[in-house]
Every structure is written in structure tokens, then in C-alpha cells.
Enzyme design. Structure first.
Site, PDB file in Angstrom:
ATOM      1  N   ASP A  16       0.837  -1.209   0.000  1.00  0.00           N
ATOM      2  CA  ASP A  16       0.000   0.000   0.000  1.00  0.00           C
ATOM      3  C   ASP A  16       0.872   1.259   0.000  1.00  0.00           C
ATOM      4  O   ASP A  16       2.005   1.250   0.471  1.00  0.00           O
ATOM      5  CB  ASP A  16      -0.910  -0.035   1.235  1.00  0.00           C
ATOM      6  CG  ASP A  16      -2.074   0.932   1.105  1.00  0.00           C
ATOM      7  OD1 ASP A  16      -2.345   1.415  -0.019  1.00  0.00           O
ATOM      8  OD2 ASP A  16      -2.712   1.210   2.135  1.00  0.00           O
ATOM      9  N   ASN A  64     -10.854  -2.480  -5.601  1.00  0.00           N
ATOM     10  CA  ASN A  64     -10.097  -1.500  -6.393  1.00  0.00           C
ATOM     11  C   ASN A  64     -10.753  -1.211  -7.752  1.00  0.00           C
ATOM     12  O   ASN A  64     -10.399  -0.233  -8.406  1.00  0.00           O
ATOM     13  CB  ASN A  64      -8.638  -1.938  -6.586  1.00  0.00           C
ATOM     14  CG  ASN A  64      -7.801  -1.854  -5.324  1.00  0.00           C
ATOM     15  OD1 ASN A  64      -6.882  -2.640  -5.103  1.00  0.00           O
ATOM     16  ND2 ASN A  64      -8.090  -0.888  -4.450  1.00  0.00           N
TER      17      ASN A  64
HETATM   18  C1  IPE Z   1      -5.347  -2.629  -0.328  1.00  0.00           C
HETATM   19  O1  IPE Z   1      -5.044  -1.289  -0.508  1.00  0.00           O
HETATM   20  C2  IPE Z   1      -5.272  -3.364  -1.614  1.00  0.00           C
HETATM   21  C3  IPE Z   1      -3.944  -3.482  -2.226  1.00  0.00           C
HETATM   22  C4  IPE Z   1      -2.808  -3.081  -1.712  1.00  0.00           C
HETATM   23  C5  IPE Z   1      -3.936  -4.122  -3.496  1.00  0.00           C
HETATM   24  P1  IPE Z   1      -6.178  -0.177  -0.623  1.00  0.00           P
HETATM   25  O2  IPE Z   1      -5.468   1.110  -0.731  1.00  0.00           O
HETATM   26  O3  IPE Z   1      -7.112  -0.531  -1.718  1.00  0.00           O
HETATM   27  O4  IPE Z   1      -6.940  -0.339   0.759  1.00  0.00           O
HETATM   28  P2  IPE Z   1      -7.803   0.688   1.602  1.00  0.00           P
HETATM   29  O5  IPE Z   1      -8.847   1.263   0.691  1.00  0.00           O
HETATM   30  O6  IPE Z   1      -6.877   1.757   2.104  1.00  0.00           O
HETATM   31  O7  IPE Z   1      -8.360  -0.099   2.737  1.00  0.00           O
HETATM   32  C1  IPE Z   2      -1.436   0.410  -3.446  1.00  0.00           C
HETATM   33  O1  IPE Z   2      -1.261   1.770  -3.480  1.00  0.00           O
HETATM   34  C2  IPE Z   2      -1.704  -0.182  -4.810  1.00  0.00           C
HETATM   35  C3  IPE Z   2      -3.104  -0.567  -5.048  1.00  0.00           C
HETATM   36  C4  IPE Z   2      -4.054  -0.604  -4.161  1.00  0.00           C
HETATM   37  C5  IPE Z   2      -3.464  -0.929  -6.398  1.00  0.00           C
HETATM   38  P1  IPE Z   2      -2.484   2.792  -3.402  1.00  0.00           P
HETATM   39  O2  IPE Z   2      -2.892   3.151  -4.797  1.00  0.00           O
HETATM   40  O3  IPE Z   2      -3.565   2.262  -2.560  1.00  0.00           O
HETATM   41  O4  IPE Z   2      -1.793   4.033  -2.732  1.00  0.00           O
HETATM   42  P2  IPE Z   2      -2.441   5.005  -1.648  1.00  0.00           P
HETATM   43  O5  IPE Z   2      -2.950   4.148  -0.540  1.00  0.00           O
HETATM   44  O6  IPE Z   2      -3.541   5.753  -2.349  1.00  0.00           O
HETATM   45  O7  IPE Z   2      -1.319   5.872  -1.227  1.00  0.00           O
HETATM   46 MG    MG Z   3      -4.056   2.449  -0.599  1.00  0.00          MG
END
Ligand code: IPE
Ligand code: IPE
Ligand code: MG
Length: 234
Positions: A16, A64
């Protein structure tokens, strides 16, 4: 590094913070995802160095799909590109690659490339690398229930071992250590079943910056844990 008395057999990482990493640097979220992809190769190398046998990387959750189209398209294109360019490298490193998650919402093109990559690396034995893409823990359990109902098994046959076989993650060992980067302390619908007794390690470091030192910290921290599985302390 202090020798590890207890190494996790299966590490699962919630990668994340790509977006926040990029915004902090005045870059676009896409550039964050690109840096995140590059970091996967480094972390796989560290995991090999530390002798980790199973590594699962959460790359895209079923939630996502709610992100904007252009970000989704970019994440899919990175998956597509990685399947083209990086499988040979994993093959050479004796790594077996698998996809864990719903296959049918991905394009035919990506599904075929996944099949090819899985076949191409199926005899590799040094590490199992599981790319968790289009996965949600609740959906995984529901989909398993639907498959089982269709088969109409004898009810006494249904135990945990039986049930697991219907999960997308069914063939994986239980998770020993979940690592989540970027400061959040939640599961976000990751491996609900396989993480039943997993240890959690959360770090403020954002995924593109999660390097060898950070991985060592996580492993050392894991070494201090006392896993009791509900039993009494000695
Ligand atoms: C969790 O991250 C999913 C992945 C890292 C693929 P998200 O960024 O989607 O999770 P939330 O929304 O902060 O819980
Ligand atoms: C994790 O990074 C990757 C995916 C969930 C696809 P994020 O895109 O969730 O990054 P933040 O949480 O917005 O910083
Ligand atoms: Mg995230």
C-alpha cells in the site's frame, strides 16, 4: 543480521501507499504505481536472499475496481507488461509464479498470459511467488461456497481441508506474516481464510520505499513473536 531462529514460511504483503508516495514527490499516482511495480523485483530478491519459500503480493483488490477508469487501466497495463517482460527473469531465478484471485474479470489476453506464465514456471522450486490480483477475501469464500453447493457433496465430507480446496488461495500454505506498508493497520479484505493465525507487521514506509532494511526489520520483529494458536503459554 542476527540469525533468524524462526523464519516465516509464507509472507503476504499488502503493498500500500503508491499513490501517497507519488503525491508527496509531486508525481502522478501512475508514477507511484510504476515505482511500486519496480519495487516488487527488489523485494522478491530480498525474499530469496532471506530464504522465504512463499511470498504473496496483494496487487489489486476486488474493491479496487471502484477507482477511476484511467487508474484501473494503468494498473492492468502494468500487469500485462510484467507478464510479458518479467516472467523469464522469475523462471531464471527458479521462482514459481501463480495468480491468486478471480480470473474471469480480467481480459482474455491477460488470462492467457497468466496461464502461460504459470505453466512456464510450474517446475520451479526455490520460491512460490503469488500475485494476488482481483482478489477479495469475502468473495473468495462466497465463490467457494457456490462451487461446493453445485457439487452437492455429502455434508459430513465438508471440513476445513475440503473447503480450502475451493478457495482461490486453496493450494497456498497458511500465512505466517502479513506485512502492510504505508501506515494503515487493516486487512482490506485480503486473505481472510489463510491469515487466520498470521502475525501482523505494519510500517509507515510506503511500498516503493520498502527496501531490504525494512524487510529485515519485519523479519526480526517476527522473530520476537510468540505464536500460541490458542494454547497456554509455556
Ligand atoms: C489494499 O489497498 C489493496 C492493495 C494493496 C492491493 P487499498 O489502498 O485498496 O486499501 P484501503 O482502501 O486503504 O483499505
Ligand atoms: C497500493 O497503493 C496499490 C493498489 C491498491 C493498487 P495505493 O494506490 O492504494 O496508494 P495510496 O494508498 O492511495 O497511497
Ligand atoms: Mg491504498
Amino acid at each position: 543480521m542476527t540469525p533468524l531462529k524462526d523464519k516465516p514460511n509464507h509472507i503476504a504483503i499488502i503493498m500500500d501507499g503508491n499513490g501517497r508516495w507519488a503525491i508527496e514527490k509531486g508525481l502522478s499516482r501512475k508514477e507511484g504505481h510504476y515505482a511500486g511495480l519496480k519495487n516488487i523485483y527488489s523485494v522478491v530478491n530480498h525474499a530469496l536472499t532471506f530464504g522465504i519459500k512463499n511470498l504473496s503480493l496483494f496487487a489489486f483488490s476486488n474493491e479496487n475496481w471502484q477507482r477511476n477508469n484511467s487508474e484501473i487501466k494503468y494498473l492492468l497495463s502494468l500487469m500485462d507488461q510484467a507478464l510479458d517482460e518479467d516472467i523469464q527473469r522469475f523462471k531464471n531465478q527458479n521462482i514459481r509464479v501463480r495468480h491468486i484471485g478471480r480470473p474471469d474479470r480480467l481480459s482474455k489476453n491477460i488470462q492467457e498470459k497468466i496461464q502461460k506464465a504459470e505453466n512456464f514456471t510450474k517446475d520451479n522450486t526455490k520460491m512460490n511467488l503469488n500475485i494476488v490480483f482481483d482478489f477479495g477475501g469475502r468473495e473468495e469464500i462466497l465463490d467457494a461456497v457456490k462451487k461446493i453447493i453445485k457439487e452437492k457433496p455429502d455434508i459430513d465430507e465438508i471440513n476445513q481441508e475440503f473447503f480450502e480446496e475451493y478457495l482461490y488461495s486453496g493450494q497456498l500454505p497458511n500465512v505466517d506474516l502479513i506485512i502492510r506498508t504505508s501506515g494503515e493497520m487493516r486487512l482490506s479484505n485480503f486473505f481472510l481464510w489463510k491469515s487466520h493465525y498470521a502475525e501482523f507487521y505494519c510500517t509507515e514506509v510506503k511500498w516503493p520505499d520498502f527496501n531490504e532494511t525494512e524487510m529485515k526489520k519485519a523479519l526480526l520483529d517476527y522473530n520476537e513473536r510468540h505464536r500460541r494458536y490458542g494454547k497456554t503459554t509455556h
